[in-house]
Enzyme design. Structure first.
Site, PDB file in Angstrom:
ATOM      1  CD  GLU A 161      11.866   5.120   4.577  1.00 49.47           C
ATOM      2  OE1 GLU A 161      12.223   6.187   3.618  1.00 49.47           O
ATOM      3  OE2 GLU A 161      11.693   5.142   5.658  1.00 49.47           O
ATOM      4  CG  ASP A 195      15.302   7.198   2.673  1.00 49.33           C
ATOM      5  OD1 ASP A 195      16.585   7.790   2.301  1.00 49.33           O
ATOM      6  OD2 ASP A 195      14.427   7.687   3.035  1.00 49.33           O
ATOM      7  CG  LEU A 262       4.787  12.632  -4.493  1.00 48.50           C
ATOM      8  CD1 LEU A 262       6.013  12.688  -5.309  1.00 48.50           C
ATOM      9  CD2 LEU A 262       5.267  12.664  -2.816  1.00 48.50           C
ATOM     10  CG  ASP A 391     -14.465 -22.822 -10.679  1.00 47.90           C
ATOM     11  OD1 ASP A 391     -14.234 -21.709 -10.397  1.00 47.90           O
ATOM     12  OD2 ASP A 391     -13.737 -23.694 -11.083  1.00 47.90           O
TER      13      ASP A 391
END
Length: 436
Positions: A161, A195, A262, A391
């Site tokens: 933050e 933040d 959330l 490959d």
């Protein structure tokens, strides 16, 4: 000794990081949201549940929040299908805040309280430079010693933050493994863009958050370099499902498969988004906008107005936006191929891997895989196909979706029925066998 850039934890991937307030003020039962989250199962349950005793809980409720964590986790933690990592208070510039976090971790992990056996670790916010990370690690070690826990048994995740913590990620590789710390306990690197924006003193005209693509890249890079897992920060417009998906798609292109959730609704979206689709589909670049074609009777149909094809006496006119191009049939196929991409299903990926494995057993080091389709635009049907060489390097790079699926299936038995409904039992069995 395990190489530092190898994954050292049981979980190879974390899709969902779900935070819950630990105590809600003004409620008869302040722990009601914790209890609700502890009962989540299947696609509604996150890979990592974070009882949040920091930003999501009011300062005057955090003592009660710590007790609620103990009560709820001790009672319901054994049945919870994901990992449990409470977030406690911490701050790089505040010794008193760090001490509060330490005291609450000490209380929560007290074996006499019955919660620690169901906890996987803690989330530490607002970390600063690498010395601050080592302070947090030392507290973890003291807690383990105090309570007779195995050293290193508690995982430590941090939220990036600040500019200082972003720079610290670049020093982590040099610090992990030193005998003077236990930073091998590190698990998640989580971006906290809100933040971070404040710390960087960033301003946008609308007041919204910058994209911070560089931060997300740096976090993903640090996770790769240190055998950790990168998780993006919260997407706070919880009704903007399309925007949430766009963010996750962009993150996955950076190697960041996890995202903060959330709400239980966001958890469902984020749990499903990284998994390969049930059915493969074609995408058309329609003048800068990616459009999924409709599959109708074996034909991939575009019905928009940004791309058009008109048959002429000499061939065709292909229009993309305001640009027009006269082409013959072969040129039309080439031009369309430049505009088309295919998104493979889980079954498609398994088929390709099985085909390459069979070729490798037969002594061939590379094979061509063909993708083909009939595309219809304005009633004009065009057959397109492309060959891609496979490959060992291609095989390894494209194994990530299968490794993700196997990790989810192995660690989330509560999602087995959902996955069986989505893909079918036959595809599940083959997906679990391939690549091993």
């Amino acid at each position: 000794m395990t190489a530092i850039d190898k994954r050292t934890h049981d979980r190879k991937f974390v899709r969902t990081f779900f935070t819950t307030p630990t105590a809600v003020e003004g409620e008869d039962d302040s722990a009601k949201m914790l209890k609700s989250a502890a009962g989540l199962r299947g696609m509604k349950a996150p890979d990592v549940w974070v009882p949040d005793n920091e930003d999501a809980t009011a300062p005057n409720m955090r003592e009660e929040g710590a007790r609620n964590i103990i009560d709820v986790v001790s009672e319901h933690g054994a049945e919870f299908p994901g990992e449990i990592h409470p977030r406690v208070v911490w701050h790089r510039d505040s010794p008193s805040t760090r001490y509060q976090g330490f005291q609450r971790m000490l209380e929560i992990t007290d074996p006499d309280n019955g919660a620690v056996e169901h906890l996987d670790g803690f989330v530490i916010p607002e970390v600063g430079d690498i010395d601050d990370w080592k302070k947090a690690d030392e507290f973890f070690t003291i807690i383990e010693h105090e309570h007779g826990l195995e050293e290193g048994s508690l995982k430590m995740s941090v939220i990036v933050e600040s500019g200082a913590s972003e720079l610290a990620m670049g020093k982590l590789r040099d610090e992990m493994g030193k005998p003077t710390n236990n930073l091998q306990r590190m698990f998640l690197l989580v971006d906290g863009e809100v933040d971070y924006t404040k710390d960087m003193r960033a301003i946008t005209p609308t007041g919204g958050l910058p994209e911070w693509a560089e931060l997300r890249h740096n976090t993903s890079r640090a996770a790769s370099a240190n055998g950790l897992i990168a998780v993006d920060g919260p997407y706070d417009d919880i009704r903007d499902v399309e925007g949430y998906h766009e963010r996750m798609t962009d993150n996955r292109s950076k190697g960041m498969l996890g995202i903060w959730s959330l709400t239980p609704g966001q958890v469902v979206e984020a749990n499903k988004a990284p998994l390969p689709p049930r059915e493969g589909y074609w995408l058309l670049d329609a003048d800068g906008r990616e459009v999924e074609l409709d599959h109708e009777d074996g034909v991939e149909v575009y019905e928009g107005d940004r791309v058009s094809i008109e048959a002429t006496a000499d061939g065709y006119v292909l229009s993309v936006g305001n640009d027009e191009l006269a082409v013959d049939e072969a040129e039309l196929e080439d031009e369309l191929l430049d505009l088309l991409d295919y998104v493979p299903s889980l079954d498609d990926i398994v088929d390709s891997m099985e085909e390459f494995e069979a070729a490798k057993e037969a002594g061939r080091g590379a094979i061509a895989m063909t993708q083909s389709a009939t595309v219809a635009i304005d009633g004009v049907e065009v057959d397109v196909s492309r060959d891609r060489m496979w490959d060992e390097a291609t095989y390894q790079a494209l194994q990530t979706p299968i490794t993700l699926f196997q990790d989810v299936y192995g660690n989330r038995p509560d999602q087995h029925d959902d996955l069986a409904d989505l893909y079918g039992e036959n595809v599940l069995e083959r997906a679990m066998d391939v690549g091993n």
